[in-house]
Scaffold this active site. Structure first.
Site, PDB file in Angstrom:
ATOM      1  N   ILE A 156     -16.493   2.568  11.552  1.00  0.00           N
ATOM      2  CA  ILE A 156     -15.992   3.900  11.982  1.00  0.00           C
ATOM      3  C   ILE A 156     -15.212   4.419  10.404  1.00  0.00           C
ATOM      4  CG2 ILE A 156     -13.728   4.920  12.789  1.00  0.00           C
ATOM      5  CD1 ILE A 156     -14.495   2.140  15.011  1.00  0.00           C
ATOM      6  N   ASP A 158      -7.724  -3.855   7.488  1.00  0.00           N
ATOM      7  CA  ASP A 158      -6.629  -2.362   7.146  1.00  0.00           C
ATOM      8  C   ASP A 158      -6.424  -2.889   8.814  1.00  0.00           C
ATOM      9  OD1 ASP A 158      -5.224  -0.410   6.732  1.00  0.00           O
ATOM     10  OD2 ASP A 158      -6.891   1.025   6.422  1.00  0.00           O
ATOM     11  N   HIS A 168      -9.492   0.468   0.564  1.00  0.00           N
ATOM     12  CA  HIS A 168     -10.333   1.298   1.528  1.00  0.00           C
ATOM     13  C   HIS A 168     -11.334   2.087   1.274  1.00  0.00           C
ATOM     14  CE1 HIS A 168      -7.495   3.737   1.524  1.00  0.00           C
ATOM     15  NE2 HIS A 168      -6.166   3.240   2.484  1.00  0.00           N
ATOM     16  N   GLU A 188       0.789  -1.468  -0.209  1.00  0.00           N
ATOM     17  CA  GLU A 188       0.239  -0.488  -0.177  1.00  0.00           C
ATOM     18  C   GLU A 188       0.779   1.109  -0.128  1.00  0.00           C
ATOM     19  OE1 GLU A 188      -2.349   0.549   3.868  1.00  0.00           O
ATOM     20  OE2 GLU A 188      -4.059   1.770   1.830  1.00  0.00           O
TER      21      GLU A 188
END
Lengths: 363, 363
Positions: A231, A255, A198, A114
């Site tokens: 969240i 994640d 994400h 990432e």
């Protein structure tokens, strides 16, 4: 080994009661039996292709034995396949991770990079000091076969060359940490990029006069990673994404950062200090810094947020991720597949995990 | 009257070649005939239930003869049914509009009140001096039978009482000019509100930690008004809305202000000065102030933006609006319906308009 009187959930064949016979590492036979009652739900072992850390073990610093420990700890959460995931770092640091991961095996199916070829404007919790443009030279060094997935910003210089190179090496490219808008997404999708990291965090916002990364991810037929912790995005956002995309285009991830599975306190992510309070990890700036989500909790959340079927839940929690990254023989409860299995109670709590035919976790 | 060798487009039965026989005001018979070729497309006359003005004639100031002139001018754009639409104004002004509209008839099917019970924070081009809370007393006065539709903000005080009262009078309530977020939309939808005014303009934005009015309109099964001018929202926003909502939930409108059909220059909307430049109407603040869109152009745009079928185009341009507001016997090419018909060439330019069986426009 024979598992009897369970509700079998296969992402393709659906939900039915029956027995499963396991021989050596694989599922030998799935036998539908019309049981009137069942107590346990049997699903493909969970697949988490975006996880930075667990219980203090971090991809960036882990040694061989740490990775093995991580793999074993993950069985508690039903995870039988995962990609440790890097953050933006120097080439030397990335090569060191690659070296430490060599020959680990276990349930580690590959490595997810990432960054570092992302956009500073959308750095999130990534260290801007290491963010840079891709070059073919660097990619040649940092993408040995174990690297299966790389999250990049399509607006970076040399993106197209990098993409073409990575296609030849069968490394999946996922759009992440990007400021790009509609036109760049349209172009990227046309060039075969069809995966988003994400979603919708660290993407440009949805507006009716520029639909941004968020809108483009919904408009075009992208697959999207989702952190179902409530969240990173609120439950109704996930419900809407499920409504629009359907189960075939969603890939659950954690994640997770190093506080996942630990208490609130001070931690770090990619060299940056992180405070975890009530399970929410943040940088000093207030930016969310990874999650403390454990995979099985994400699975229960997704079910709750979307009211999806168990079949759809199997798709988003294992099958889609595996197929997307070309990882073979996992993600289904079907003859010949690896016996990577999670047994759950009716509230989807993990009771038992089987990895390649061996019981590796028992509550 | 017999119309021959056309492509008939009905929102329910779909697209087929044939003839249509008209007798008196109505369609007597729709006759499918398998013609090899056709030159003209026959659709239900367009329905515009949100239009403030046309060519200098404005709902707020029009006399009886102005409304009649407006109705006649509208035939050029294929519009055979419309609601003149107010902006936020004093009770006296609203009552004066109602009085001027009495006994107009023609293609005017009712009146749409946009405001004054909206949210100042999302006033757009509405005059804040007139924005206020609804009361049953005022509603009793300003909603005679001709008022079919009212755009309101659900976060206003007394909204629920107002809603219940308006239900008894069969006045449709549409959410517009509102700052409300997810919870209020959820509640409103549960209470039977299922329509959104000029989506997504003057609604709260879509974000992944508060999906806002924009996200809630997409999540719940709301019908949405769309201004397909490519200015109020970009083509890809409309494409995405069509993808998510489908043709059954979209209602095309113009939201036109007095410059519609005229040149660029200085105009006004609800007492506020408006500058029109290159067809875009703005207040001094830069806020978009209604559109200069003509309905047939919006129809062509929607087709271009979404690549929808002609059947879907008939739904969004006439049928949905009529059914939504309970206006009977229009919006279909079917035996017994009013012969409100628009004949178009293959590029969807208006060639001829028929209103209640009479040719009222011929290019």
């Amino acid at each position: 080994m024979r598992i009897e009187k369970v509700l079998i959930v296969d992402p393709i064949k659906g939900e039915f009661t029956g027995d499963v016979i396991i021989e050596n590492e694989r599922i030998k036979e799935v036998i539908p039996v019309d049981y009137e009652k069942y107590e346990q739900i049997l699903m493909p072992g969970f697949v988490d292709y975006h996880t930075h850390s667990l219980k203090g073990i971090d991809t960036m610093h882990a040694k061989k034995e740490d990775f093995e420990k991580w793999a074993n700890m993950n069985f508690e959460y039903g995870v039988t396949s995962f990609f440790p995931t890097t953050v933006s770092a120097s080439k030397t640091q990335i090569l060191s991770v690659i070296k430490n991961l060599e020959n680990v095996g276990e349930s580690i199916d590959g490595l997810h990079l990432e960054g570092p070829f992302i956009n500073e404007e959308k750095k999130g919790a990534q260290n801007p000091a290491y963010i840079r443009n891709p070059t073919i030279e660097e990619l040649e060094e940092i993408t040995p076969e174990m690297v299966k997935l790389i999250s990049m910003a399509p607006e970076r210089q040399n993106f197209k060359e990098a993409l073409n190179y990575l296609k030849t090496k069968k490394v999946r490219v996922s759009i992440g940490h990007s400021s790009a808008g509609y036109e760049i997404y349209k172009d990227a999708f046309k060039n075969g990029v069809d995966r988003i990291t994400h979603f919708p965090n660290a993407l440009s916002a949805f507006h009716h006069r520029e639909i941004g990364g968020t809108g483009s991810a919904l408009l075009f037929d992208f697959k999207v990673e989702i952190i179902a912790d409530g969240i990173h995005s609120v439950p109704e956002f996930i419900e809407l994404t499920y409504k629009i995309k359907g189960a075939d285009k969603i890939i659950l991830i954690t994640d997770s950062m190093e506080a996942a599975g630990l208490e609130d306190g001070q931690y770090e992510l990619g060299g940056l200090p992180v405070t975890v309070k009530e399970g929410v990890a943040r940088l000093k700036s207030g930016s969310i810094a990874g999650s403390t989500l454990l995979f099985d909790k994400g699975v229960r959340n997704f079910k709750k947020f979307t009211n999806c079927t168990l079949q759809d839940l199997a798709k988003v929690s294992s099958y889609n991720a595996a197929v997307d990254c070309g990882i073979k023989d996992i993600g289904r409860i079907e003859n010949g597949y690896y016996a990577n299995i999670v047994l759950l109670d009716k509230d989807l709590n993990v009771l038992k995990t089987i990895f390649k035919g061996k019981e590796v976790y028992n509550k």
